[in-house]
Structures are given as C-alpha cells and as structure tokens.
Design a protein around this motif. Structure first.
Motif, short mmCIF file in Angstrom:
data_model
loop_
_atom_site.label_atom_id
_atom_site.label_comp_id
_atom_site.label_asym_id
_atom_site.label_seq_id
_atom_site.Cartn_x
_atom_site.Cartn_y
_atom_site.Cartn_z
N ASP A 1 82.94 29.21 78.02
CA ASP A 1 82.98 29.25 76.56
C ASP A 1 81.62 28.96 75.92
N MET B 1 71.53 32.48 81.98
CA MET B 1 71.40 31.49 80.91
C MET B 1 70.92 30.17 81.52
N LYS C 1 68.94 28.17 70.62
CA LYS C 1 69.97 29.02 70.05
C LYS C 1 69.38 30.34 69.54
N ASP D 1 75.16 24.87 73.72
CA ASP D 1 76.63 24.77 73.69
C ASP D 1 77.16 23.94 74.85
N ASP E 1 77.91 29.91 74.97
CA ASP E 1 77.08 31.10 74.79
C ASP E 1 75.59 30.78 74.87
N THR E 2 75.23 29.53 74.66
CA THR E 2 73.82 29.11 74.71
C THR E 2 73.71 27.81 75.49
#
Length: 806
Positions: free
Chosen positions: A513, A246, A3, A519, A515-516
């Motif tokens: 939805d 990501m 994160k 998640d 972001d990391t």
C-alpha cells in the motif's frame, strides 16, 4: 522527503552565469555515414566477436565496442576489481576479488566522438523545482574517457569505437595502483609493452574485460629482481534497470549498508541528507495472498550458484549457509526467497559464467588468504542489489581450526587436533557462508548483539542450543570461549539469531500500500518501537571504541567475566599445545602458528576489558523515544576492570611462558613479546580519548571513579614490588618503564599536540610522575636485589630528565 519525482544526477550540461554579450555557440558536429570508414574495413573477417550488451570485437591487438544507439545515455554501473595480484601486495590486505572502484557511467555521443561520463546520484531535486537547474549546474559530470567513432553499422543502429587505450593506458578511475601504492613500491611508470587486454566477454546485461597492467617499480612486494608489478584487473559494466526499485529509507537503529542522499527540495533550512538501504528487489508473486499473511514466493528469488571449483566435500555446508536465510525471509512473508544451486553443467546451461551479472556465485578461491567476503553490486540510484559474489578463500579453514583449538580445546575433545572433525569444521563453514551472505543481503556487522545475552547463559546447553552465542550471525562471535570443561552439551559455534530475523523483516517486508518511501516510514518506525528496550534487537557497529557492549569477538554482557572464563580455558590449553599440534617427522611450524594466534586472542580478551574503563554505553534512539542515547559505564564495573587488568595483563603471564613450547619455536623473543603486548594494552588503557571521557564523566555525571584513582590503582598494581620489597623481574621492569614512558610521552608532546596541551591530562601526568618519583626515592632501597635498585634509579633519572626540560 522523496514524495517527488526523483531526478538523480546530471542529465545535461547547462550554461550558467551572467553574460553581457551574446555568446557564439558552435553547433555540435553531426555524424554522417560517409564520415567514417566502411564497417568491414574496421571489423574485418579476422575479428573475434562476442555479442551481448555491447558487441565486442578483437581485431589483432585492438579492442572495439559496438554500442547500440539505444544504449547511449543509459546508466551502467562500472565495477573495477583486482582479479589477480602479486603475493603481499598492499601488505596482504589486497586480495584477488578486491573491489577498487564502483561508479555509474553513461556512454555519450558527441559529434564524431564518444565520451564516457561519470554520473552522480547523491544530489537530488524535482525536475519542476526552481532549484533543479542549480543542482544540475553544480554537479557537472566529469569525462572519464573519450574516443573517436571509427565506423557504424549499415543501418546506423550501432557505433563502433576503439577502446584499446581505455584498458591499456593508465586511467586512474579504473586501475588498481593508487597513489599510496605507487609511493610505497616506488613505481616509475606503466610499461605499455607489458600491459595488454587479456579476455573480453559480453553478456546480455554486462560486459567483462580483463586486462594486465604492468608497472616498473623499484621495490615491488615480491620477486624484486624483476623490477615490476603486474596486476590483472577485471572491469564490469552492468546495465542498470530502467524500472527503478522504490528505495527504502534507512534508520540507524537497525543495521543496514546504506547509500547517502541529499534532497535539495527539502522544506528544512538546508539540504535534507538521509540514507537508503541496500537490498534485493523482492516482490511477492501473489500480492493478495501475501496481504492475507500467507508465505508467498518472490517473483524473482535470490539465487546463488556454487563455483565449479568448490570441493564437493564442502558443497552441502555452503548450500546450508545460503539457505539458512530462508528462515529469516519467512518472517518477512516470503518462502523460498533464497536458493543455493550447484554449478550447471554445459548441457544444462552452456552460457553459464561466474562473470555474468545474471548469476550470483559463491567463489572458491585457491589462495593462502585466510578470509571470506560478501560484496555486492548495487544500483546507487535506488539501493537495489543487482548481484553478489561471495568469496571464500581456501585457507580460511585454517583460521577456524586454530581458533577452535585455542578457545574450545579445554572444553571440547573434538577441538584438540589439527584435523578438526568434519561435523565441526563443516558447521563453521556453514556459518561463515551465512555471515557473508548476510553482508550480501545488506546487513553490516552488529557487534552489539552479543552483549544482549547474560555471560553465564553461554555455559548452558539448553540456552546455547536454542539461542546460539549471540542474537545475530552478523556479530563476530565465532567460538564459545565462555563455556567451561564441566559444562556439557553447550553449543560452541555461532548461528543465526532473533536479531537477524527482525532485521530482514524490517528491510524486506513488502508494503504493497506504500507508493513512496515516506509512506513506509510509520510502519517501519512501529516495528522498531515494538522492540525498543529489548537488547536482543539493538544494533551497534562497534566503531568508535567507546562502547564495551559493541566489540568484535566479545561474548556476553559482562566482558570481565567472559575474559576470566576465556583465560581460564587458555591456561588449560597451553600445556597441551605440543601434543595437539605436532606430528612425527614434521617440524614445529603448526605449534608456532597456533601459539602466536593464542597470544593474539589473549590480547583481545584484555582489550574487551579495557574498553569498560572510561566506556560509554550507546543505545540508539530517535527524539520520540524516552531516555538518553549515551550512558557512562558504572563506576564499580570500571574499577573491577582495572583490577582484572592488574591481575591478568600487568602481572607476568607465567602460564603463557611455557618453556617446553618456547624452546621448540624460537631462540629468543619471549621478553620482547610480553613487553610489546603489555605496552599495547597499557597505551590503549591510557589513550587520550579514554582519559578525556573519564574527566568529562566525572564533571557531568558525578562519576566517582576519576582519572586520579585510575592512575593510583595502576601505579599500585604495576609497581607492587616497590611497596612489598620484592625483586622486579625482566617482564615487570619493561612494564614499569612503559608506564613511565606513557606519562613522559604526554609531557614531551605538549607543543606538538595542541589538543592535549589544553586539557587536564598534562596536569594529571605531571602529578603522577611527581608522586611516583617521590615513592621511588623513598622505597628504592626496600629491595635487596641490585638490578631492581638500578632499575628504580633509572626511572628517577627519566622523570628528572623530563622535568629538567620544562
């Protein structure tokens, strides 16, 4: 876990440690235009230049890179491959296209010099974390190569360096001659007079250099009189994206190729080690439509071009194999995610080159190698697959032709020829390409998949046509050898299955939805738990050799039954091999080849059964799931496996020893061949790890099938002539000696093998030899055959000798 802002690798050198005085720091030299030769004195009008990521210049016998100032300290992936190799190099396991090394480098200006530094992204820390400095200091990057700046552009926007030595000298990190091969071929030195730069090409995102490395060698793999080994190397430097994808955190319950990471900011009392998966970056064009469950095209689809050298006859099958994966991508919400294209013409794309990293290519290699591979170029920072080249070697068709004849010839008339009909061979090519594309998408082998299907289901036309031979194309399950001649309409060739769709959805489903990476974890776990307990969606790589349900080339849940079916078919094939493999006016080379491969497949069937003995089933779980991961194979299955081996491995294979075949392919060798095969199966059955698992299972799980029973069952089977008074033939004498030699081998190696010396195996083998000696002494005269009696006396003498040495 991630994160934070990920800072991967080392960005600068730090001075660390305690100091008692002020250090004298020498300021780095700063370059001035007047410090260098004029540009036109270095890059003369005779230069052959190529503009791209770096502008490359060849001036006489020198190679210069003109590096834009904006590209210093940028991450470039350097991939070293062998482009051409001598026949037999590496024992035949190293082929054109084999990757030697993959590393991330940065070109770094240091005063009047340029260094190439090798970067690592394994260890990570938040830039604001106190431990960040320690991570930097303890991961100082090595310098791969250093060279002086020769000149610079008039506007100071680029620097020119001489890199000739980088490719003509021996730089260990990028050459194809490692220490093992140097020793194997008795390499003396690199001969610089016969080492040179062959080709250089610069593209918008990568630079490609091909160079010949010639070594003086006393024992080269071919053409020994030349005394040299020449290798053509291909070096690729690929600019990695500034906008990083990501990462997706791996889960060992779903099979993916991964990259290991260590997070030093973890709150655990250690660095947090984890894996990220290797995948292409697929983002929907229309996020809202994607969220609503519509199939959406990706912003950038995965495109494979066919090699211009691909025969036109096979191109439709290659394309089908590539685009078969669209069915899997649809489960992840994408349509037209992967596209196969013919090679563009010069008019369509004058800049097209298979070496350009912008193009992924299925390469067709004119080689006698019987293989296909699906490598990819991966950004180690994030796991993003940048490009991939599927390599198809021309002679790989030969492997499938032979296997089809051996494993389906009894059942399928189309398999009874060396000229396999195009419909069948084309389907095999299609599925091989699909398998290799699966690797290039990030999927490893899933050898456990085939055990999800009941063995007898593979005899059903309805079942196999709908579900194939295994739930995953990534399993090794090439031909349906379970089907019997009376089973009509069954499928004989593997195909994509439900596991493949599940794995692609798990790895490629876009989660807008999140972001990391953290998640995503809850949703990814949910998908796994929804399939938990269903063997169709289980993964097992087949490594370790202890799980009989995760074996290469195995079919069905019951390995004993599958091998029984396979052997029944083989016994029908052998009498027909001469007819199916010979042609008037030609020798028996094809017969010899197919017969040899049949023996190898027979050995594979036996190994599939052996793995059940002392075997352990593995079901991958996490701590929130009920039940254990490892479960011993039930006693009755183990005992049944040993009975099968006594009947099919340790009984002389008369069906295989076809005199008509042997008299056409060899003057001798049948006895030694059977001895070798039976000895290998016996050694595999009685290896240390298997025996120790059986001892442990007896102790921890109250297993009723103990090692002493295994040895007793084997003794009764292998020495059956001792009890029934029959003559012992040459094959059985070899087998019986091999059994005694295995036991003696353990006793002779007590001092050399401390691991075995401290186990029950020594006591077991000593007791087994004593029991066998007693029975040999009592029963040796039960046979009237003199050679059999001599053989028994020899065994007694061998046992006495090892005991006298105690």
């Amino acid at each position: 876990m991630i994160k934070k802002v990920l800072v991967m690798g080392v960005l600068a050198a730090l001075s660390v440690g305690c100091k008692t005085s002020n250090p004298i720091v020498k300021a780095p030299e700063t370059e001035k235009k007047g410090d260098f030769k004029p540009y036109n004195k270095v890059i003369t009008p005779a230069a052959i230049s190529d503009k791209g990521l770096f502008t490359t210049h060849r001036v006489d016998d020198k190679l210069y890179f003109e590096i834009p100032d904006s590209l210093f300290n940028k991450d470039l992936l350097w991939v070293s491959r062998i482009a051409k190799v001598p026949s037999g190099y590496g024992g035949g396991y190293i082929n054109a296209g084999s990757k030697v090394n993959e590393q991330v480098v940065r070109w770094n200006k240091r005063g009047k010099n340029v260094d190439i530094k090798v970067m690592s992204f394994e260890n990570q820390s938040n830039e604001e974390s106190p431990i960040y400095k320690s991570v930097q200091a303890n991961n100082f990057e090595p310098i791969l190569y250093s060279t002086k700046i020769e000149t610079m552009k008039a506007d100071s926007s680029a620097y020119v360096v001489d890199v000739t030595g980088l490719f003509e000298d021996e730089v260990a990190a990028i050459n194809g001659m490692n220490a093992s091969y140097r020793k194997r071929y008795k390499v003396k030195r690199l001969d610089k007079s016969r080492s040179y730069i062959d080709e250089v090409h610069s593209f918008p995102q990568n630079v490609e250099v091909r160079h010949v490395m010639t070594y003086e060698a006393e024992t080269p793999p071919e053409r020994g009189q030349a005394g040299t080994i020449s290798i053509l190397m291909n070096q690729s430097m690929v600019l990695l994206p500034e906008d990083k994808m990501m990462p997706r955190i791996a889960d060992y319950r779903v099979g993916w190729f991964t990259i290991g990471k260590y997070d030093y900011d973890s709150e655990a009392l250690k660095s947090d080690d984890y894996q990220i998966i290797r995948k292409w970056r697929l983002i929907p064009k229309d996020i809202e439509a994607y969220k609503n469950g519509e199939l959406v095209e990706p912003l950038k689809p995965i495109v494979y071009y066919l090699d211009p050298a691909t025969p036109k006859r096979w191109r439709p099958y290659f394309k089908q194999g590539i685009e078969d994966w669209n069915k899997a991508f649809e489960t992840a919400g994408f349509k037209n995610a992967i596209i196969a294209k013919d090679p563009p013409t010069k008019e369509e794309d004058p800049d097209f080159s298979p070496e350009d990293v912008r193009y992924s290519v299925v390469r067709y290699v004119a080689s006698t190698t019987r293989n296909a591979v699906g490598p990819s170029v991966v950004d180690p920072r994030t796991g993003e697959i940048i490009e991939s080249d599927i390599i198809w070697y021309h002679n790989h068709l030969r492997s499938y032709r032979n296997r089809f004849m051996i494993e389906a010839g009894a059942q399928n008339p189309n398999a009874r020829t060396l000229d396999t009909p195009e419909e069948e061979i084309g389907e095999m090519m299609r599925m091989v390409i699909a398998h290799e594309v699966g690797h290039a998408l990030g999927l490893p082998h899933n050898m456990k998949a085939s055990a999800a299907y009941p063995t007898d289901s593979l005899r059903s036309a309805e079942f196999t046509q709908k579900y194939g031979l295994t739930p995953s194309i990534m399993d090794y399950a090439r031909v349906n050898y379970v089907a019997q001649p009376e089973d009509k309409g069954v499928r004989y060739i593997r195909m994509m299955g439900p596991y493949d769709l599940y794995a692609i959805n798990w790895g490629y489903r876009y989660l807008p939805d999140a972001d990391t990476p953290d998640d995503e974890k809850e949703k990814l776990d949910q998908w796994i738990l929804e399939k938990a307990g269903d063997p169709v969606y289980e993964f097992g790589g087949g490594y370790g050799g202890f799980d009989p349900q995760a074996q290469r080339e195995s079919l069905g849940k019951d390995q004993v039954k599958a091998s029984e079916y396979g052997l029944a078919n083989m016994k029908k094939v052998v009498p027909n091999l001469i007819e199916w493999t010979t042609k008037d006016g030609y020798a028996y080379d094809e017969l010899e080849e197919v017969y040899g491969e049949l023996i190898s497949l027979w050995r594979g069937y036996l190994y599939h059964v052996v793995t059940n003995v002392g075997g352990v089933y593995e079901t991958r779980k996490t701590s929130d799931q009920e039940g254990t991961i490892y479960t011993p194979v039930p006693d009755d299955i183990q005992k049944n496996a040993v009975q099968f081996l006594n009947e099919n491995a340790f009984t002389t294979p008369d069906w295989l020893l076809n005199k008509d075949i042997l008299d056409r392919i060899e003057s001798s060798g049948a006895i030694a061949r059977v001895q070798n095969l039976q000895s290998r199966v016996l050694n595999y059955l009685l290896n240390e790890d298997r025996l120790m698992r059986m001892i442990e299972n007896e102790q921890l799980h109250n297993s009723d099938y103990a090692v002493v029973e295994l040895l007793e069952d084997l003794r009764k089977g292998i020495f059956s002539e001792l009890y029934n008074g029959q003559k012992v033939d040459a094959y059985r004498r070899n087998l019986q000696r091999a059994y005694v030699d295995v036991a003696i081998g353990y006793l002779n190696n007590i001092e050399a093998d401390n691991k075995v010396a401290g186990t029950d195996i020594i006591a077991l083998m000593r007791g087994e030899l004593e029991s066998l000696k007693s029975q040999l002494q009592r029963m040796q005269y039960s046979t009237s055959d003199r050679l059999s009696r001599y053989h028994y006396k020899d065994l007694i003498a061998r046992i006495d000798r090892v005991f006298s040495d105690d």
